[in-house]
Design a protein around this motif. Structure first.
Motif: not given
Length: 266
Positions: A206-211
């Motif tokens: 998995y991979s993720s990104a945030t705001y």
């Protein structure tokens, strides 16, 4: 009588023509026609079903690979039955109906074609798409302020699954609504706050990104600070009042002592 004389030869010619047509005595098809995704290092397994209507001779089976991009010049022979492949990773089973390629590599992807030739020379063919199973990569989150929504994108991962978190907790219907593919989060409130995380996963990881938006506790922090300040002011005022009361008490005690000394007889 003349009509019957002409009809009989034509009927014989028609029957001979039908008998002279090549017999389609073999057919082949893949058991699972859907595209197959294989990760690097895994084993590619292609299964077909060959239907042979005559047992006079063993058919010849050839496997070819058409690399992505097409063109006859990109066609490569993979294996042939009877026979053995020069590539030790390639194995055929069930008289060529099953093809296995161990330790799958990027170059093994493409369109696989099986050709089955019977004893009459008739060729039956079928093809199957094989693609490399890729991990998720380069996840990003975009914000649409006018529509109060967040959109999550991923570069090229295979079968990506999208999950949204808000302040490390899974997003529920009280916060917003997700699109059918979970790539877009529509916020219910006009001004959203907190930390939003988009997680994209598949069977390779998995991979993720945030705001990050304004912390949700900031709006109430002003009122809390005012209450604390008021409480401190009350404490200070109480202390001052106590000191004034004590000082006045001391003065009153001294005044009473002075009057008692004046009233006493000499």
């Amino acid at each position: 009588m003349e009509l019957k004389t002409w009809t009989l030869p034509w009927a014989c010619y028609l029957m001979l023509g039908l008998l002279s047509q090549p017999c389609q005595c073999v057919s082949v098809h893949f058991l699972n026609p859907k595209p197959l995704y294989v990760a690097k290092g895994e084993t590619l397994i292609l299964r077909t079903e060959i239907d042979i209507r005559t047992k006079e001779a063993v058919p010849t089976v050839t496997w070819e690979r058409l690399a992505n991009g097409g063109g006859p010049q990109r066609r490569a022979m993979v294996a042939e039955y009877p026979g053995q492949s020069s590539d030790r990773r390639v194995v055929m089973e069930e008289q060529g109906a099953v093809l296995k390629i161990y330790k799958f590599e990027h170059g093994d992807a493409g369109v696989y074609v099986i050709n089955v030739t019977d004893h009459t020379g008739y060729v039956a063919s079928a093809q199957h798409i094989v693609e490399e199973y890729l991990p998720v990569y380069h996840v990003s989150v975009m914000v649409n302020v006018s529509h109060t929504s967040l959109h999550c994108k991923e570069a090229w991962g295979t079968e990506p699954a999208f999950t949204w978190l808000h302040d490390q907790a899974k997003v529920d219907s009280s916060l917003g609504q997700l699109s059918a593919d979970n790539t877009t989060l529509y916020i219910k409130t006009p001004h959203f706050c907190g930390l939003f995380t988009c997680m994209v996963s598949n069977r390779l990881g998995y991979s993720s990104a945030t705001y990050t938006s304004e912390p949700c506790g900031r709006k109430g922090s002003g009122g809390t600070a005012a209450v604390v300040c008021l409480f401190l002011l009350l404490i200070v005022a109480g202390v001052l009042l106590f000191l004034l009361w004590r000082r006045q008490r001391v003065y009153m005690t001294r005044g009473e002592r002075l009057r008692e000394s004046d009233d006493s007889p000499l």
